[in-house]
Motif scaffolding. Structure first.
Motif, PDB file in Angstrom:
ATOM      1  N   ASP A 161     -12.367   4.635  10.245  1.00  0.00           N
ATOM      2  CA  ASP A 161     -11.648   4.707   8.920  1.00  0.00           C
ATOM      3  C   ASP A 161     -12.636   3.766   7.986  1.00  0.00           C
ATOM      4  O   ASP A 161     -12.345   4.198   6.796  1.00  0.00           O
ATOM      5  N   ALA A 176      -7.958   6.834   4.071  1.00  0.00           N
ATOM      6  CA  ALA A 176      -7.416   5.284   4.601  1.00  0.00           C
ATOM      7  C   ALA A 176      -7.325   4.455   3.533  1.00  0.00           C
ATOM      8  O   ALA A 176      -6.364   3.878   3.422  1.00  0.00           O
ATOM      9  N   SER A 180      -4.201   2.328   2.149  1.00  0.00           N
ATOM     10  CA  SER A 180      -4.210   0.937   2.207  1.00  0.00           C
ATOM     11  C   SER A 180      -3.320   0.289   1.511  1.00  0.00           C
ATOM     12  O   SER A 180      -2.471  -0.749   1.828  1.00  0.00           O
ATOM     13  N   ASP A 186       2.436  -3.516   5.271  1.00  0.00           N
ATOM     14  CA  ASP A 186       2.303  -3.076   6.540  1.00  0.00           C
ATOM     15  C   ASP A 186       1.265  -3.673   7.124  1.00  0.00           C
ATOM     16  O   ASP A 186       0.956  -3.356   8.488  1.00  0.00           O
ATOM     17  N   ASN A 188      -2.035  -3.041   7.308  1.00  0.00           N
ATOM     18  CA  ASN A 188      -2.854  -1.975   7.615  1.00  0.00           C
ATOM     19  C   ASN A 188      -3.583  -1.731   6.378  1.00  0.00           C
ATOM     20  O   ASN A 188      -3.401  -0.569   5.719  1.00  0.00           O
ATOM     21  N   ASN A 189      -4.677  -2.283   6.141  1.00  0.00           N
ATOM     22  CA  ASN A 189      -5.362  -2.064   4.752  1.00  0.00           C
ATOM     23  C   ASN A 189      -6.899  -2.094   5.078  1.00  0.00           C
ATOM     24  O   ASN A 189      -7.420  -3.130   5.286  1.00  0.00           O
ATOM     25  N   VAL A 190      -7.140  -0.822   5.092  1.00  0.00           N
ATOM     26  CA  VAL A 190      -8.839  -0.933   5.536  1.00  0.00           C
ATOM     27  C   VAL A 190      -9.850  -1.431   4.532  1.00  0.00           C
ATOM     28  O   VAL A 190     -10.774  -1.914   4.902  1.00  0.00           O
ATOM     29  N   HIS A 193      -9.813  -5.246   5.329  1.00  0.00           N
ATOM     30  CA  HIS A 193     -10.362  -5.275   6.681  1.00  0.00           C
ATOM     31  C   HIS A 193     -11.768  -5.118   6.623  1.00  0.00           C
ATOM     32  O   HIS A 193     -12.660  -6.218   7.011  1.00  0.00           O
ATOM     33  N   VAL A 230      -8.455  -8.459  11.100  1.00  0.00           N
ATOM     34  CA  VAL A 230      -7.215  -7.894  11.218  1.00  0.00           C
ATOM     35  C   VAL A 230      -6.562  -9.148  10.630  1.00  0.00           C
ATOM     36  O   VAL A 230      -5.294  -8.845  10.137  1.00  0.00           O
ATOM     37  N   GLU A 233      -5.946  -8.964   6.933  1.00  0.00           N
ATOM     38  CA  GLU A 233      -5.085  -7.875   6.665  1.00  0.00           C
ATOM     39  C   GLU A 233      -3.610  -8.391   6.584  1.00  0.00           C
ATOM     40  O   GLU A 233      -2.759  -8.467   5.662  1.00  0.00           O
ATOM     41  N   THR A 234      -3.110  -9.085   7.696  1.00  0.00           N
ATOM     42  CA  THR A 234      -1.840  -9.602   7.847  1.00  0.00           C
ATOM     43  C   THR A 234      -1.604 -10.782   6.997  1.00  0.00           C
ATOM     44  O   THR A 234      -0.720 -10.899   6.441  1.00  0.00           O
ATOM     45  N   GLU A 237      -0.896  -9.353   3.418  1.00  0.00           N
ATOM     46  CA  GLU A 237       0.195  -8.411   3.430  1.00  0.00           C
ATOM     47  C   GLU A 237       1.407  -8.837   4.033  1.00  0.00           C
ATOM     48  O   GLU A 237       2.471  -8.293   3.648  1.00  0.00           O
TER      49      GLU A 237
END
Length: 283
Positions: A161, A176, A180, A186, A188-190, A193, A230, A233-234, A237
């Motif tokens: 993505d 994507a 994001s 969530d 999950n953010n391209v 990332h 990764v 992202e966490t 978020e």
């Protein structure tokens, strides 16, 4: 992000003085009016060297459109935690990115204001705790219409993505990017990332351990290259969750970004690190 580094301004002025003075001295020997020739190279050097600083100075005094503020408030968790002063700086950084980055759609992708703002918000988020930094790497962003494979072609079994390069554009798929910031919590953010990978590349290629994250224990170096991205992202978020379950990693990222995303509070005084930065900068 800063309007300008003091060292850069001083170097530009000094270079203009030396070159202009040298030309003026040579011109003076041919006649009194010849000394005025020194103004030409001095003006060119000052104009080119201070162009971005002047442009940023004007942008910093241009309010972000209300629709963009509303979007940030709705979709970006960190922005919502900031006080008025910090929000103004975040918005200023967004303005800088929107002005200085190039955005291009591949095939039938239309580059919308929301796509551009999504990337700008990612850059502003990562740099908020480190205002003297610039994001390393390219300022070019390509938006693909769908997932792609390792040859950069769209494919039904495409695995990517997004992709960041040490030298070259940041590639993101438009769907994507749209997703994001839709699910702000969530992890999950391209956008975050792939931008995070640019810090990693600053450490001689992507190995999951950017240069400042030497504060992590050695086991981090044994993980795949996606480990850091990764984690970022966490961190932004789902900061409360990371702090509860991976306290050491959370504190390491707070130290890296000089920011606690749970409160939007900056920590420490960034003077050294990775990326393009300067110790003495002009706000």
């Amino acid at each position: 992000m800063q309007i300008a580094r003091r060292s850069s301004i001083l170097n530009t002025v000094l270079l203009a003085f030396v070159v202009g003075g040298g030309v003026a001295l040579a011109g003076w020997q041919t006649g009194t009016n010849g000394a005025l020739l020194g103004l030409i190279p001095a003006a060119l050097i000052l104009g080119l060297g201070l162009r971005r600083a002047v442009r940023r100075w004007h942008l910093a005094r241009t309010p972000l459109p209300d629709r963009n503020r509303t979007w940030l408030s709705t979709h970006v968790p960190l922005y919502r935690t900031l006080d008025d002063s910090a929000r103004a700086r975040f918005e200023r950084d967004v303005q800088f990115v929107l002005d200085e980055y190039s955005f291009e759609g591949v095939k039938d992708v239309t580059v919308t204001d929301t796509l551009r703002l999504s990337v700008a918000a990612g850059v502003a988020t990562l740099l908020h705790g480190r205002p003297s930094w610039e994001l390393p790497g390219s300022n070019a962003v390509l938006f693909y219409p769908d997932r792609f494979n390792d040859t950069y072609h769209e494919s039904t079994d495409g695995a990517f993505d997004g992709m960041a390069h040490q030298q070259g554009p940041i590639i993101l798929t438009a769907p994507a990017v749209a997703n994001s910031w839709a699910g702000a919590h969530d992890a999950n953010n391209v956008v975050l990332h792939e931008l995070a990978h640019l810090f990693d590349f600053d450490n001689e290629g992507a190995d999951g351990v950017p240069s400042l994250v030497a504060i992590l224990r050695p086991y981090a170096a044994e993980a795949p290259s996606e480990f850091f991205a990764v984690s970022v992202e966490t961190f932004f978020e789902q900061p409360d969750r990371m702090a509860r379950h991976h306290d050491e990693l959370f504190r390491a990222l707070v130290s890296f970004f000089h920011l606690d995303p749970r409160t939007g509070t900056r920590t420490g005084h960034p003077e050294k690190g990775t990326g393009k930065k300067g110790a003495s900068d002009v706000d």
